[in-house]
Design an enzyme around this catalytic site. Structure first.
Site, mmCIF file in Angstrom:
data_model
loop_
_atom_site.group_PDB
_atom_site.id
_atom_site.type_symbol
_atom_site.label_atom_id
_atom_site.label_comp_id
_atom_site.label_asym_id
_atom_site.label_seq_id
_atom_site.Cartn_x
_atom_site.Cartn_y
_atom_site.Cartn_z
ATOM 1 N N GLU A 1 63.580 30.618 46.038
ATOM 2 C CA GLU A 1 62.738 29.461 46.349
ATOM 3 C C GLU A 1 62.575 28.499 45.169
ATOM 4 O OE1 GLU A 1 61.218 32.829 49.046
ATOM 5 O OE2 GLU A 1 62.058 32.618 47.027
ATOM 6 N N LYS B 1 49.477 52.295 45.629
ATOM 7 C CA LYS B 1 48.032 52.480 45.545
ATOM 8 C C LYS B 1 47.720 53.943 45.827
ATOM 9 C CE LYS B 1 43.783 49.993 46.284
ATOM 10 N NZ LYS B 1 43.133 48.813 46.911
ATOM 11 N N TRP C 1 45.961 51.396 41.305
ATOM 12 C CA TRP C 1 47.301 50.835 41.374
ATOM 13 C C TRP C 1 48.233 51.479 40.355
ATOM 14 C CZ3 TRP C 1 48.463 48.342 45.543
ATOM 15 C CH2 TRP C 1 47.528 47.547 46.196
#
Length: 556
Positions: A332, A441, A446
């Site tokens: 992108e 997680k 995390w």
């Protein structure tokens, strides 16, 4: 009050205009076989590009038409990079490593009107026709000989088309925001998303890459373009090499790691770019070879797709004096967001600190803005520890996907949400923790799969490693490591002890699977989606059955 400057659009043909005059005698070289090369000058290249452009117009290609390519890295494919957008048409480079059904989706979504293909791709394109690609009205085959027997119709020979064109053709002037090229994301989830690059975006990106000190894309470079030309336009390196008049070397059809090594030695290549897996395979080839290779000319190796390991950086630097550089980019963003270079004020730090900096994603390139956004939507400080989502903004970042409702998920208030998670340190170096979908997680905390992968890849007995999230009854998710050993004496216990030196015990993967290879995506990244899918079908045993058990000693 308006400025009083000429209103000249930024078009790709303006790069060609400069190069064919200033660097007319510099070369584009394509490997055609072991130790065999096709070579011609930028002046010859420009003449063929002009012939191609005029021939496509005569062929009925109109401004705005999409022209698809399914081809390897070679000079004919590179001619389409300027010949197609030069007439206001749009070059759609199609990933040749995808399954036919995936290629069919891309062609139909882009509505390609013509396909330009390598002759070895004819059987694949015949399958595409059988599947249905109704927008395609003609096929053009690139190759040295006559067109092989085929059911494709109508089919034309590329060189015949070029020969019929006019080398004095003058490119038209049009708006710089006109579409120049299309690429599709590699689609680790869902269907690929189409990104449409403007002439303006591609010219600006090429100029930004030309500025970078570690890339140093100067006229004196001999640059080997290993990254596929279908992937983000070869990371925009072909355009940058042409802009600067660097000798551009293309690896040709069906290249192997041995071909890259031989080409570097034969042509005294000074720089190259490719996936991290390419740098690893080349290292392994050299190590296993029964002869010494002179790769001393190779000063720069840009490895992308994921961060190169410390081990690969050190091996190339210590063996050949090759500086391994990395960046951070996405389809992108045309594609670069950041590029790594060590600021002069940081260069005098200790070797370990400098290597740690080099393993970060780098600093934003010129014209690129980046911020870290927290869970509450607020912008986080650049302190190296505040972790959130990366959002970016630039003149070469997509503002929407091509005819895709997923635009609203990724483009918000003029910013593009990258889907990557990490932090930015006070000097502007991006620290990529993970793709948001790849974060693990575990018990509410995390775990970064990238941090674990980088640590595993630094182990001297590890060739490749990836870490994925798998379901767990108690902790919901736990990390699973898939490791390709470089030494059969490697054990799971050895890796556990190694990781505990730098990570909390709850970060350590529950399982280490020794495999023969790590599955790759079509652009050379580790395919975590595939590994998770295989695990879902039968756990660790199914991974070992499908991928292949590697050679390593079991834990005592």
């Amino acid at each position: 009050m308006d400025g009083l400057m000429m209103d000249q659009p930024l078009l790709l043909n303006t790069l060609l205009w400069r190069t064919e005059r200033l660097f007319h005698d510099k070369k584009i070289v394509t490997r055609t076989g072991p130790g065999e090369y096709h070579s011609y000058t930028y002046a010859d290249y420009a003449k063929r590009v002009r012939r191609l452009a005029s021939a496509l117009l005569d062929f009925g290609v109109k401004p705005g038409d999409r022209v698809g390519t399914i081809a390897w890295n070679h000079y004919r494919h590179f001619e389409t990079y300027f010949g197609v957008p030069g007439i206001g048409a749009v070059l759609h480079t199609i990933n040749m490593r995808l399954f036919p059904e995936q290629q069919q989706y891309l062609i139909n979504h882009a509505q390609d009107s013509v396909l330009i293909i390598d002759e070895d791709q004819i059987p694949v394109v015949e399958q595409l026709v059988a599947l249905g690609i109704p927008s395609v009205r003609a096929f053009i085959v690139m190759g040295d000989g006559p067109i092989p027997e085929t059911t494709l119709s109508p089919v034309h020979r590329y060189d015949d088309l070029v020969a019929a064109g006019r080398e004095d053709y003058e490119f038209p002037v049009f708006d710089e925001n006109t579409a120049a090229a299309m690429c599709y994301t590699s689609a680790t989830t869902g269907d690929p998303k189409g990104v449409v690059y403007s002439h303006r975006a591609m010219v600006l990106q090429a100029m930004c890459l030309a500025m970078h000190d570690k890339l140093n894309m100067s006229e004196s470079q001999v640059w080997l373009e290993v990254a596929p030309m279908f992937h983000c336009n070869g990371w925009n390196i072909p355009h940058t090499a042409l802009l600067q008049g660097a000798t551009l070397v293309l690896p040709g059809i069906h290249p192997l790691d041995a071909d890259y090594v031989r080409t570097i030695e034969d042509l005294r290549v000074t720089g190259m770019n490719g996936a991290v897996t390419i740098g690893t395979m080349m290292r392994d080839f050299v190590r296993a070879s029964d002869r010494d290779w002179d790769l001393s000319s190779l000063r720069t190796m840009w490895l992308g797709g994921q961060a190169p390991s410390l081990a690969i950086m050190q091996w190339w630097e210590q063996t050949y004096g090759t500086y391994v550089v990395q960046g951070y980019g996405m389809t992108e963003c045309t594609p670069q967001i950041c590029f790594n270079s060590i600021k002069s004020t940081l260069a005098e730090r200790g070797e370990d600190e400098v290597y740690a900096l080099r393993q970060k994603g780098g600093q934003p390139i010129p014209l690129m803005k980046i911020k870290v956004v927290g869970e509450d939507g607020g912008e986080l400080p650049w302190d190296g520890t505040s972790v959130g989502d990366f959002w970016v903004q630039s003149p070469f970042t997509a503002r929407e996907y091509f005819e895709d409702e997923r635009t609203k998920e990724s483009m918000v208030d003029g910013w593009f949400r990258t889907g990557d998670v990490g932090a930015i340190d006070p000097d502007g170096y991006v620290i990529i923790k993970d793709r948001s979908k790849d974060l693990i997680k575990s018990g509410g905390e995390w775990i970064s799969s990238i941090d674990l992968e980088n640590a595993l890849m630094a182990h001297p007995k590890v060739r490749e490693a990836t870490v994925v999230s798998v379901p767990h009854e108690k902790w919901l998710e736990r990390p699973l490591a898939c490791v390709v050993p470089a030494d059969e004496s490697l054990t799971e216990e050895e890796l556990r002890e190694y990781l505990t030196q730098g990570f909390a015990k709850w970060w350590i993967p529950d399982s280490f699977l020794f495999v023969t290879e790590v599955p790759k995506t079509s652009v050379g990244k580790y395919n975590k989606k595939e590994i998770r899918g295989i695990y879902a079908q039968g756990g660790n045993a199914e991974i070992l059955r499908r991928i292949g058990a590697g050679s390593a000693k079991p834990v005592a």
